[in-house]
Write an enzyme that holds these catalytic residues in place. Structure first.
Site, PDB file in Angstrom:
ATOM      1  N   ASP A  54       0.823  -1.218   0.000  1.00 57.80           N
ATOM      2  CA  ASP A  54       0.000   0.000   0.000  1.00 57.80           C
ATOM      3  C   ASP A  54       0.855   1.266   0.000  1.00 57.80           C
ATOM      4  O   ASP A  54       1.971   1.276   0.519  1.00 57.80           O
ATOM      5  CB  ASP A  54      -0.908   0.020   1.241  1.00 57.80           C
ATOM      6  N   TYR A 260      -8.477   2.458  -2.223  1.00 58.78           N
ATOM      7  CA  TYR A 260      -7.835   2.202  -0.934  1.00 58.78           C
ATOM      8  C   TYR A 260      -8.593   2.879   0.205  1.00 58.78           C
ATOM      9  O   TYR A 260      -8.977   4.044   0.106  1.00 58.78           O
ATOM     10  CB  TYR A 260      -6.392   2.702  -0.983  1.00 58.78           C
TER      11      TYR A 260
END
Length: 749
Positions: A54, A260
């Site tokens: 991420d 996200y």
């Protein structure tokens, strides 16, 4: 291949920080060693390594640790990032690789090191001063402080009565029919006498419309979701806890449905903006579209570059669990609404004069002239439940019209106490103070509950009398009704341990619990991430002031325990009565350890707090157990345990109903409770076996089942519970015990 999150961290059971340089010592935990070996083997055979964790500090640190531990070659290693798991986003990332951002890694390392210093050095102080197994944390301790301070605001709040006056006027509508219109007096009376005097005045009064104002009102849609606003709205609209929201959002992200889910940005990509425009024009109408690109207002927002939104805007519904579908629907609607036209309303306000008074009645009404974004989505607010104004449309009104009243009512009301925090409200408060970041809200709230500093509870509230004065047909009447107040659902309530720890840290370590300090540290982490500050100097500055406080606190000696409160003297023995945190929680103690006779102890009950318990309540805890007499040649005993007061007859235990006073319950009432439980148990019991009393067939909430000891076993379909033999039951138990459990899938990072 997945790394399943971090492959190494600070050593679990040692400090692992050099207090001169503040360099951390990392290790690969035992449960990750095989995974690391597999990753090393695969990396040695690969032409190119793509690190795709991420794009936040935690994700960047994962990539860095992988690079270091696997000994990757910089020439064949690429760092790629994307905010949605779609072919387009991944292909774009592959075409635009970058190196590891060491500033982001340093920011994560600084947070980890600072939290380790606070946790490892402060926790032993708590063990020594309060009780073993306690822990402190930089963000969690501030969150507990917020909860404790709010609880004390609630308990110290003194509710003040007042009278709210509402008149129901009869007004002709456009067809000439009389309709009711409500208007509220522009003042509130403190006493019944004032309210009564006003109503008596109204007997002889004339009510005239002084002014009618109409003005347009524009409502704007809410910005697309960030982590905190998604957590808050999912709590209000869906009843999700903060951790549940993040868990469901994680699954939606991993399945490619949303972007996200850890972000404090409200920005939308041009791709999303164009797709949303098309959805609105094609499905709702061109007049409903309005371009907006809501820029992030939070200073330092940079955990990700886009708001939480669907990856494909033309996908209004998805397959998945009920929770996934509900959360996706919320995200889709919020995203679409953010690109829609304003809602247009017309608000009418009528001012009504009273001939013999300077007070005024005010009537308000609202009508939606163009629904705009409300057609798709309307944001919820914490006070929606208390909003009883509504969007009522007023009948035609004209200045100078004289009105007739049907009823004027003065109802007693009370000022309301501050609301306790629920999880979503606590997230909003932390964000407002600049404490924590999107990735920290859910774990912080889970931690303070797991460690027993706060619990999530429903408050039942209480009843109180309400006086209502009513003027109807020139006759004044009075009646008493009841209202329930103080009811709250899923609120965070501090425990005694949480309160004592908070008070101790606030007194001795104000720096750690200071809101401004905690927010400033977060900004310094942001500056490290931006390359503006050196991470170890930030830690050194903190440690310089913090460590001497630790040493001083460990040296200090006290004659009494932290949090101990002296209540008075026991009238029977003349010994001191105190309340404090014991090894197993809060206790009342009669006597001192130095006395010839050993001290007596009693556990505090649910709803009792060290802060507020009185001497009388404390002594009442020692009045139990209380023997009422004998029934069936066995003593009937009233006692109190972990789950509250109960009546005991031999091996039969029955909880006392809520509100029953264990000190005043009679023998007859106790026997009635025992017999009721016996009757229930008989109805619950389908079959027993004399040759093995441990095995029973019982009727439960979800149907019949087999019970053996403390374990329950499902009865297979097609079997008649009443006809099962002991051998058949034992076979079902054996098969259930031998059946292998399905291993739980580990979440990908």
């Amino acid at each position: 291949m997945s790394s399943f999150g971090h492959i190494r961290d600070l050593k679990e059971k040692s400090f692992s920080i050099d207090t001169t340089t503040f360099e951390p010592t990392y290790e690969v935990p035992a449960d990750k060693k095989k995974l690391v070996a597999d990753l090393k083997k695969a990396a040695s055979q690969a032409e190119t390594i793509w690190l795709a964790s991420d794009e936040d500090r935690e994700g960047e640190a994962i990539s860095w640790h992988l690079f270091e531990v696997l000994g990757l070659n910089p020439d064949s290693t690429r760092r790629i990032v994307f905010h949605e798991i779609t072919p387009t986003a991944i292909n774009h990332a592959i075409k635009h690789p970058r190196g590891i951002d060491t500033n982001l890694v340093y920011a994560q390392q600084a947070r980890r090191v600072l939290d380790r210093i606070v946790g490892f050095q402060l926790s032993p102080v708590l063990w020594k001063k309060i009780k073993p197994a306690l822990s402190a944390g930089r963000v969690q301790s501030v969150a507990v402080r917020l909860i404790v301070e709010r609880e004390r605001e609630v308990t110290s709040f003194k509710s003040e009565p007042y009278y709210r006056v509402v008149s129901t006027f009869l007004v002709p509508d456009s067809s000439g029919n009389l309709v009711e219109m409500k208007a509220e007096l522009n003042v509130r009376f403190k006493t019944k006498e004032e309210a009564e005097a006003f109503l008596l005045q109204c007997k002889e009064a004339t009510f005239t419309i002084e002014e009618v104002q109409k003005k347009p009102v524009v409502s704007l849609p809410a910005a697309p979701f960030t982590t905190s606003t998604l957590q808050q709205e999912a709590a209000r609209k869906l009843g999700f806890s903060v951790s549940q929201t993040m868990s469901v959002a994680q699954r939606l992200y991993e399945s490619g449905q949303i972007t996200y889910m850890r972000t404090d940005s409200t920005n939308l990509s041009s791709l999303c903006l164009n797709a949303t425009k098309q959805v609105i024009i094609e499905n709702i109408g061109e007049q409903y579209y309005k371009f907006r690109n809501v820029r992030t207002k939070i200073k330092g927002a940079q955990e990700a570059h886009e708001a939480i939104r669907p990856t494909y805007m033309d996908r209004q519904t998805i397959e998945g669990s009920a929770a996934e579908r509900k959360l996706y629907d919320l995200i889709w609607k919020r995203t679409v609404a953010s690109q829609m036209a304003d809602a247009q309303k017309e608000k009418t306000t009528a001012t009504i004069s009273i001939s013999n008074s300077n007070h005024l009645f005010i009537a308000t009404g609202e009508v939606i002239t163009f629904d705009g974004f409300i057609r798709v989505y309307k944001e919820s607010h914490d006070d929606d439940l208390n909003d009883n104004q509504g969007n009522s449309l007023l009948p035609p009104l004209h200045t100078g019209d004289v009105l007739q009243y049907a009823e004027i009512q003065a109802a007693q009301r009370y000022t309301t106490q501050p609301a306790r925090f629920d999880e979503a409200a606590l997230v909003r408060k932390l964000e407002k103070l600049g404490i924590g970041r999107p990735s920290t809200y859910a774990p912080t709230i889970s931690t303070i509950q797991q460690r027993g500093y706060a619990t999530k509870e429903d408050k039942q509230g209480s009843e109180r009398p309400v006086n209502v004065l009513s003027l109807r047909e020139r006759e004044l009447t009075e009646r008493i009704t009841k209202e329930r107040y103080g009811s709250e659902k899923a609120k965070l309530i501090p425990t005694d341990v949480g309160m004592v720890v908070n008070d101790f840290l606030t007194d001795g370590f104000a720096q750690v619990l200071d809101y401004n300090f905690t927010a400033t540290i977060e900004k310094e982490f942001d500056e490290i991430a931006d390359g503006k500050k050196e991470w170890s100097s930030v830690i050194a500055e903190f440690y310089k002031d913090f460590h001497p406080l630790i040493e001083q606190s460990l040296k200090e000696k006290s004659n009494h325990k932290v949090g101990e409160r002296f209540l008075g003297t026991d009238p029977q023995s003349g010994r001191q009565v105190s309340v404090k945190i014991g090894r197993f929680g809060p206790v009342v103690q009669i006597g001192l350890a130095s006395d010839v006779e050993k001290p007596r102890f009693a556990q505090l009950q649910k709803g009792q707090f060290i802060d507020t318990i009185t001497l009388e309540e404390a002594l009442g805890l020692f009045a139990l157990p209380r023997t009422l007499g004998e029934y069936e040649e066995t003593p009937v005993v009233i006692n109190v345990g972990r789950f509250g007061p109960y009546v005991q007859l031999g091996k039969t235990y029955v909880s006392l109903p809520t509100g029953t006073d264990p000190m005043s319950i009679t023998m007859e009432e106790s026997i009635e409770l025992i017999e009721k439980k016996r009757q229930f148990e008989q109805q619950r019991q389908i079959k027993t076996f004399a040759e093995n009393p441990d095995v029973e067939i019982l009727n439960g909430r979800y149907g019949p089942y087999i019970a053996m000891g403390r374990k329950n076993y499902k009865i297979p379909r097609g079997k008649n519970p009443a006809e099962l033999t002991l051998e058949e039951c034992q076979q079902i138990i054996h098969e259930a015990t031998e059946k292998p459990t399905t291993p739980r899938r580990r979440k990908k990072q």
